[in-house]
Scaffold this motif. Structure first.
Motif, mmCIF file in Angstrom:
data_model
loop_
_atom_site.group_PDB
_atom_site.id
_atom_site.type_symbol
_atom_site.label_atom_id
_atom_site.label_comp_id
_atom_site.label_asym_id
_atom_site.label_seq_id
_atom_site.Cartn_x
_atom_site.Cartn_y
_atom_site.Cartn_z
ATOM 1 N N ILE A 238 -34.506 -45.395 66.580
ATOM 2 C CA ILE A 238 -33.543 -44.607 65.794
ATOM 3 C C ILE A 238 -32.913 -45.484 64.716
ATOM 4 O O ILE A 238 -32.737 -45.050 63.574
ATOM 5 C CB ILE A 238 -32.478 -43.989 66.725
ATOM 6 C CG1 ILE A 238 -33.138 -42.915 67.599
ATOM 7 C CG2 ILE A 238 -31.317 -43.411 65.933
ATOM 8 C CD1 ILE A 238 -32.255 -42.396 68.712
ATOM 9 N N ALA A 239 -32.594 -46.742 65.057
ATOM 10 C CA ALA A 239 -32.041 -47.659 64.057
ATOM 11 C C ALA A 239 -33.045 -47.921 62.937
ATOM 12 O O ALA A 239 -32.676 -48.013 61.768
ATOM 13 C CB ALA A 239 -31.635 -48.970 64.712
ATOM 14 N N SER A 240 -34.308 -48.009 63.290
ATOM 15 C CA SER A 240 -35.337 -48.212 62.268
ATOM 16 C C SER A 240 -35.428 -47.000 61.346
ATOM 17 O O SER A 240 -35.563 -47.148 60.123
ATOM 18 C CB SER A 240 -36.686 -48.489 62.928
ATOM 19 O OG SER A 240 -37.656 -48.811 61.971
ATOM 20 N N PHE A 241 -35.339 -45.810 61.915
ATOM 21 C CA PHE A 241 -35.365 -44.591 61.088
ATOM 22 C C PHE A 241 -34.139 -44.508 60.173
ATOM 23 O O PHE A 241 -34.223 -44.009 59.060
ATOM 24 C CB PHE A 241 -35.444 -43.333 61.957
ATOM 25 C CG PHE A 241 -36.740 -43.212 62.716
ATOM 26 C CD1 PHE A 241 -37.948 -43.528 62.128
ATOM 27 C CD2 PHE A 241 -36.738 -42.764 64.029
ATOM 28 C CE1 PHE A 241 -39.139 -43.406 62.824
ATOM 29 C CE2 PHE A 241 -37.924 -42.635 64.735
ATOM 30 C CZ PHE A 241 -39.128 -42.961 64.129
ATOM 31 N N LYS A 242 -32.982 -45.002 60.642
ATOM 32 C CA LYS A 242 -31.769 -44.968 59.826
ATOM 33 C C LYS A 242 -31.856 -45.904 58.631
ATOM 34 O O LYS A 242 -31.135 -45.748 57.665
ATOM 35 C CB LYS A 242 -30.552 -45.336 60.676
ATOM 36 C CG LYS A 242 -30.120 -44.238 61.601
ATOM 37 C CD LYS A 242 -28.876 -44.638 62.354
ATOM 38 C CE LYS A 242 -28.444 -43.534 63.297
ATOM 39 N NZ LYS A 242 -27.253 -43.918 64.062
ATOM 40 N N MET A 243 -32.757 -46.887 58.692
ATOM 41 C CA MET A 243 -32.908 -47.836 57.590
ATOM 42 C C MET A 243 -33.866 -47.323 56.510
ATOM 43 O O MET A 243 -33.950 -47.915 55.434
ATOM 44 C CB MET A 243 -33.383 -49.181 58.131
ATOM 45 C CG MET A 243 -32.347 -49.862 58.991
ATOM 46 S SD MET A 243 -32.910 -51.409 59.668
ATOM 47 C CE MET A 243 -32.661 -52.457 58.256
ATOM 48 N N VAL A 244 -34.563 -46.225 56.770
ATOM 49 C CA VAL A 244 -35.524 -45.695 55.790
ATOM 50 C C VAL A 244 -34.849 -45.295 54.472
ATOM 51 O O VAL A 244 -35.324 -45.700 53.402
ATOM 52 C CB VAL A 244 -36.340 -44.526 56.389
ATOM 53 C CG1 VAL A 244 -37.148 -43.817 55.331
ATOM 54 C CG2 VAL A 244 -37.243 -45.035 57.498
ATOM 55 N N PRO A 245 -33.749 -44.528 54.473
ATOM 56 C CA PRO A 245 -33.169 -44.147 53.174
ATOM 57 C C PRO A 245 -32.740 -45.327 52.319
ATOM 58 O O PRO A 245 -32.948 -45.335 51.109
ATOM 59 C CB PRO A 245 -31.961 -43.286 53.558
ATOM 60 C CG PRO A 245 -32.238 -42.802 54.925
ATOM 61 C CD PRO A 245 -33.056 -43.875 55.583
ATOM 62 N N VAL A 246 -32.173 -46.348 52.931
ATOM 63 C CA VAL A 246 -31.721 -47.492 52.147
ATOM 64 C C VAL A 246 -32.891 -48.394 51.753
ATOM 65 O O VAL A 246 -32.814 -49.103 50.761
ATOM 66 C CB VAL A 246 -30.608 -48.267 52.869
ATOM 67 C CG1 VAL A 246 -31.150 -49.140 53.964
ATOM 68 C CG2 VAL A 246 -29.790 -49.061 51.894
ATOM 69 N N SER A 247 -33.987 -48.343 52.490
ATOM 70 C CA SER A 247 -35.159 -49.103 52.056
ATOM 71 C C SER A 247 -35.801 -48.437 50.850
ATOM 72 O O SER A 247 -36.425 -49.099 50.025
ATOM 73 C CB SER A 247 -36.170 -49.255 53.194
ATOM 74 O OG SER A 247 -36.786 -48.025 53.488
ATOM 75 N N LEU A 248 -35.636 -47.138 50.722
ATOM 76 C CA LEU A 248 -36.156 -46.423 49.564
ATOM 77 C C LEU A 248 -35.255 -46.576 48.343
ATOM 78 O O LEU A 248 -35.725 -46.708 47.220
ATOM 79 C CB LEU A 248 -36.327 -44.936 49.892
ATOM 80 C CG LEU A 248 -37.456 -44.582 50.851
ATOM 81 C CD1 LEU A 248 -37.354 -43.126 51.261
ATOM 82 C CD2 LEU A 248 -38.803 -44.886 50.242
ATOM 83 N N LEU A 249 -33.943 -46.539 48.551
ATOM 84 C CA LEU A 249 -32.969 -46.562 47.447
ATOM 85 C C LEU A 249 -31.863 -47.584 47.737
ATOM 86 O O LEU A 249 -30.743 -47.213 48.096
ATOM 87 C CB LEU A 249 -32.361 -45.173 47.252
ATOM 88 C CG LEU A 249 -33.345 -44.011 47.102
ATOM 89 C CD1 LEU A 249 -32.620 -42.683 47.167
ATOM 90 C CD2 LEU A 249 -34.132 -44.149 45.824
ATOM 91 N N PRO A 250 -32.126 -48.882 47.588
ATOM 92 C CA PRO A 250 -31.132 -49.889 47.985
ATOM 93 C C PRO A 250 -30.009 -50.129 46.982
ATOM 94 O O PRO A 250 -28.930 -50.573 47.368
ATOM 95 C CB PRO A 250 -31.971 -51.158 48.144
ATOM 96 C CG PRO A 250 -33.068 -50.983 47.167
ATOM 97 C CD PRO A 250 -33.376 -49.505 47.176
ATOM 98 N N LEU A 251 -30.246 -49.851 45.717
ATOM 99 C CA LEU A 251 -29.208 -50.113 44.716
ATOM 100 C C LEU A 251 -28.122 -49.046 44.808
ATOM 101 O O LEU A 251 -28.403 -47.865 44.915
ATOM 102 C CB LEU A 251 -29.814 -50.145 43.321
ATOM 103 C CG LEU A 251 -30.888 -51.211 43.105
ATOM 104 C CD1 LEU A 251 -31.483 -51.089 41.722
ATOM 105 C CD2 LEU A 251 -30.339 -52.595 43.322
ATOM 106 N N GLY A 252 -26.885 -49.478 44.779
ATOM 107 C CA GLY A 252 -25.765 -48.556 44.931
ATOM 108 C C GLY A 252 -25.358 -48.379 46.386
ATOM 109 O O GLY A 252 -24.513 -47.547 46.693
ATOM 110 N N ALA A 253 -25.946 -49.171 47.290
ATOM 111 C CA ALA A 253 -25.593 -49.111 48.707
ATOM 112 C C ALA A 253 -24.900 -50.410 49.103
ATOM 113 O O ALA A 253 -25.216 -51.477 48.579
ATOM 114 C CB ALA A 253 -26.825 -48.898 49.565
ATOM 115 N N GLN A 254 -23.952 -50.307 50.013
ATOM 116 C CA GLN A 254 -23.251 -51.471 50.530
ATOM 117 C C GLN A 254 -23.407 -51.513 52.036
ATOM 118 O O GLN A 254 -23.380 -50.474 52.700
ATOM 119 C CB GLN A 254 -21.770 -51.417 50.188
ATOM 120 C CG GLN A 254 -21.456 -51.506 48.722
ATOM 121 C CD GLN A 254 -19.962 -51.392 48.464
ATOM 122 O OE1 GLN A 254 -19.202 -50.934 49.319
ATOM 123 N NE2 GLN A 254 -19.537 -51.803 47.292
#
Length: 136
Positions: free
Chosen positions: A103-119
């Motif tokens: 589940i933690a790996s799945f939660k990292m998918v959106p930020v791996s796709l769009l990392p800029l603008g994320a903190q």
């Protein structure tokens, strides 16, 4: 509990995912114009090593440059890193003990796709709490 999950994560998949992000970051540092992508990739590598106890929040004021950068990142490295997270998440979910890690790996998918603008912030950081309905 989060320390135990982080140690399991590090041994089972965190090290390999962090290496993937680090390789992408080194490649991004080759050209001057892609250095912001490299910095974001190294931040994600750090998060991929020890994710439990931290979360991702979006910066509302990141704007158009961040969106354009995310489109370029998506094409160059984001898809491959997201595929790595999805594959790892599916493999971890095969066992009962690996389900929280998957589940933690799945939660990292959106930020791996769009990392800029994320903190990346600690889960006890006030910015990590979802906004209450009264504040919206």
């Amino acid at each position: 509990m989060k320390t135990i999950l982080n140690i399991l994560w590090l041994v089972l998949c965190g090290l390999w995912m962090a290496i993937g992000y680090a390789v992408a970051g080194v490649i991004c540092f080759i050209l001057i114009i892609t250095i912001p992508f490299g910095i974001a990739s190294f931040r994600m590598a750090n998060y991929a090593l020890w994710p439990f106890g931290r979360t991702i929040i979006r910066s509302p004021g990141s704007g158009t440059p961040s969106m354009l950068g995310n489109i370029i990142w998506l094409i160059v490295a984001g898809i491959w890193l997201a595929i790595g997270h999805i594959t790892t998440g599916l493999a971890l979910c095969v066992t009962i003990i690996g389900i929280p890690l998957g589940i933690a790996s799945f939660k990292m998918v959106p930020v791996s796709l769009l990392p800029l603008g994320a903190q990346i912030v600690a889960t006890d950081d006030p910015r990590a709490a979802p906004a209450s309905p009264a504040m919206q």
